[in-house]
Design a protein around this motif. Structure first.
Motif, PDB file in Angstrom:
ATOM      1  N   SER A 138       8.637  18.222  28.109  1.00 15.15           N
ATOM      2  CA  SER A 138       7.589  18.749  28.991  1.00 15.15           C
ATOM      3  C   SER A 138       7.708  20.258  29.147  1.00 15.15           C
ATOM      4  O   SER A 138       6.701  20.985  29.120  1.00 15.15           O
ATOM      5  CB  SER A 138       7.679  18.082  30.365  1.00 15.15           C
ATOM      6  OG  SER A 138       7.406  16.701  30.280  1.00 15.15           O
ATOM      7  N   GLY A 259      -6.650  18.303  33.835  1.00 18.25           N
ATOM      8  CA  GLY A 259      -5.717  17.533  34.659  1.00 18.25           C
ATOM      9  C   GLY A 259      -5.214  16.299  33.937  1.00 18.25           C
ATOM     10  O   GLY A 259      -4.027  15.965  34.004  1.00 18.25           O
ATOM     11  N   ILE A 260      -6.119  15.628  33.229  1.00 20.46           N
ATOM     12  CA  ILE A 260      -5.746  14.420  32.486  1.00 20.46           C
ATOM     13  C   ILE A 260      -4.792  14.770  31.342  1.00 20.46           C
ATOM     14  O   ILE A 260      -3.749  14.108  31.149  1.00 20.46           O
ATOM     15  CB  ILE A 260      -7.005  13.719  31.939  1.00 20.46           C
ATOM     16  CG1 ILE A 260      -7.870  13.211  33.100  1.00 20.46           C
ATOM     17  CG2 ILE A 260      -6.622  12.565  31.011  1.00 20.46           C
ATOM     18  CD1 ILE A 260      -9.227  12.691  32.671  1.00 20.46           C
ATOM     19  N   LEU A 262      -2.867  17.473  30.994  1.00 15.32           N
ATOM     20  CA  LEU A 262      -1.585  17.965  31.498  1.00 15.32           C
ATOM     21  C   LEU A 262      -0.723  16.821  32.020  1.00 15.32           C
ATOM     22  O   LEU A 262       0.510  16.864  31.929  1.00 15.32           O
ATOM     23  CB  LEU A 262      -1.816  19.010  32.596  1.00 15.32           C
ATOM     24  CG  LEU A 262      -2.366  20.360  32.107  1.00 15.32           C
ATOM     25  CD1 LEU A 262      -2.731  21.248  33.285  1.00 15.32           C
ATOM     26  CD2 LEU A 262      -1.357  21.072  31.213  1.00 15.32           C
ATOM     27  N   LYS A 263      -1.374  15.796  32.555  1.00 11.30           N
ATOM     28  CA  LYS A 263      -0.622  14.616  33.007  1.00 11.30           C
ATOM     29  C   LYS A 263      -0.001  13.902  31.812  1.00 11.30           C
ATOM     30  O   LYS A 263       1.126  13.399  31.888  1.00 11.30           O
ATOM     31  CB  LYS A 263      -1.557  13.667  33.760  1.00 11.30           C
ATOM     32  CG  LYS A 263      -0.823  12.549  34.496  1.00 11.30           C
ATOM     33  CD  LYS A 263      -1.784  11.762  35.373  1.00 11.30           C
ATOM     34  CE  LYS A 263      -1.023  10.685  36.136  1.00 11.30           C
ATOM     35  NZ  LYS A 263      -1.943   9.891  37.013  1.00 11.30           N
ATOM     36  N   ILE A 264      -0.745  13.873  30.701  1.00 11.67           N
ATOM     37  CA  ILE A 264      -0.212  13.270  29.475  1.00 11.67           C
ATOM     38  C   ILE A 264       1.009  14.052  28.990  1.00 11.67           C
ATOM     39  O   ILE A 264       2.032  13.465  28.598  1.00 11.67           O
ATOM     40  CB  ILE A 264      -1.291  13.238  28.379  1.00 11.67           C
ATOM     41  CG1 ILE A 264      -2.415  12.276  28.772  1.00 11.67           C
ATOM     42  CG2 ILE A 264      -0.686  12.847  27.030  1.00 11.67           C
ATOM     43  CD1 ILE A 264      -3.596  12.298  27.821  1.00 11.67           C
ATOM     44  N   THR A 266       3.028  15.880  30.821  1.00 10.77           N
ATOM     45  CA  THR A 266       4.133  15.675  31.769  1.00 10.77           C
ATOM     46  C   THR A 266       4.894  14.391  31.450  1.00 10.77           C
ATOM     47  O   THR A 266       6.116  14.325  31.591  1.00 10.77           O
ATOM     48  CB  THR A 266       3.594  15.612  33.211  1.00 10.77           C
ATOM     49  OG1 THR A 266       2.891  16.818  33.496  1.00 10.77           O
ATOM     50  CG2 THR A 266       4.725  15.461  34.210  1.00 10.77           C
ATOM     51  N   LYS A 267       4.166  13.367  31.007  1.00 14.27           N
ATOM     52  CA  LYS A 267       4.804  12.088  30.689  1.00 14.27           C
ATOM     53  C   LYS A 267       5.271  12.026  29.236  1.00 14.27           C
ATOM     54  O   LYS A 267       5.875  11.035  28.814  1.00 14.27           O
ATOM     55  CB  LYS A 267       3.825  10.944  30.965  1.00 14.27           C
ATOM     56  CG  LYS A 267       3.482  10.788  32.447  1.00 14.27           C
ATOM     57  CD  LYS A 267       2.554   9.610  32.662  1.00 14.27           C
ATOM     58  CE  LYS A 267       2.261   9.406  34.141  1.00 14.27           C
ATOM     59  NZ  LYS A 267       1.365   8.242  34.383  1.00 14.27           N
TER      60      LYS A 267
END
Length: 280
Positions: A138, A259-260, A262-264, A266-267
């Motif tokens: 990340s 946002g979607i 960046l969430k991907i 992060t995970k």
């Protein structure tokens, strides 16, 4: 996430970007031509050359048709009040037609820098070293996103400022107003373009992590240019108008998409996948 590590990754990537002429030279040439030279030349020629004969008649009908059906009443009245076809063409071009040029410049430059992120590391055989370093995937992704965002936005804003200065020096005596200092252009530069650049960078960084070469990553990123080409055609034909409300809604949509993505990121914790793509 460790901010110092992210900053170190970003600093390293920015240094790599500007140490390679095949990367930074096109990033300068494209906005110089599309966003500065082309508008300035068009403005100067259009305001100082009066069209005559059949060429004037051929152009007058479609331009007047676009003006007549223009959705914004204030701008429609402004265009109608201009005395010559050349003045109308220049005003319309500078206020509406060059908007897609800035979008295209931002997309292509962000594509170039972000495509060079993981794919460039693979070509230089340096990705393996990063993967063995005490850094999370990340942190690596975020560092590369920032490294692509900073030069892209800096070049885009520099092109906008130079364009505004040069074009207004040419046109102010005719239009008696400062162009580009309105809600449409401010929303474009400070809301839509940053959101678009982040979206394109994140998407291309994810792709760059999967492909084997810089050229492969660029080929995929080129798909993002197609909507802008469609926008240019729509602007010319008068089918679509980038009003302040439209630009605001586009920015909101891009913000949600960012946002979607960046969430991907992060995970995203597939260090083995990245390592395998380095050695195969």
């Amino acid at each position: 996430m460790n901010k110092n590590i992210i900053a170190a990754v970003a600093q390293k990537d920015i240094k790599n970007t500007f140490s390679s002429k095949k990367i930074w030279v096109p990033m300068i040439i494209l906005p110089l031509f599309l966003c500065i030279l082309l508008p300035a030349i068009f403005a100067y020629v259009g305001l100082n050359t009066e069209l005559i004969g059949e060429s004037s008649k051929d152009l007058e009908k479609p331009i007047n048709a676009i003006i007549k059906n223009f959705p914004n009443e204030e701008l429609r009245n402004t265009l109608s009040a201009l005395p010559t076809l050349g003045y109308k063409s220049v005003y319309f071009f500078l206020n509406f037609m060059i908007i897609p040029f800035f979008l295209m410049t931002a997309i292509i430059n962000s594509m170039v820098t972000s495509s060079n992120s993981f794919a460039g590391e693979k070509e230089r055989n340096t990705l393996e070293t990063l993967l063995f370093a005490p850094i999370t995937v990340s942190e690596l992704f975020f560092g590369k996103v920032i490294a692509s965002f900073i030069p892209t936005i800096a070049i885009t804003f520099a092109a906008f400022l130079l364009n505004a200065v040069i074009v207004n020096l040419i046109t102010y005596r005719i239009f008696d107003e400062i162009l580009f200092m309105n809600s449409t252009w401010l929303l474009l530069m400070f809301w839509v373009i940053p959101a678009l650049v982040i979206f394109n960078i994140v998407l291309n960084v994810l792709v760059s992590a999967r492909v084997k070469s810089f050229q492969e990553a660029q080929q995929f990123g080129g798909i993002m240019v197609l909507p802008v080409v469609g926008l240019i055609i729509s602007q010319v034909s008068g089918l679509f108008f980038l009003s302040p409300l439209t630009l605001f809604l586009i920015g909101v949509g891009l913000l949600v998409a960012n946002g979607i993505l960046l969430k991907i990121i992060t995970k995203f914790n597939q260090r083995n996948t990245l390592f395998e793509s380095q050695i195969h």
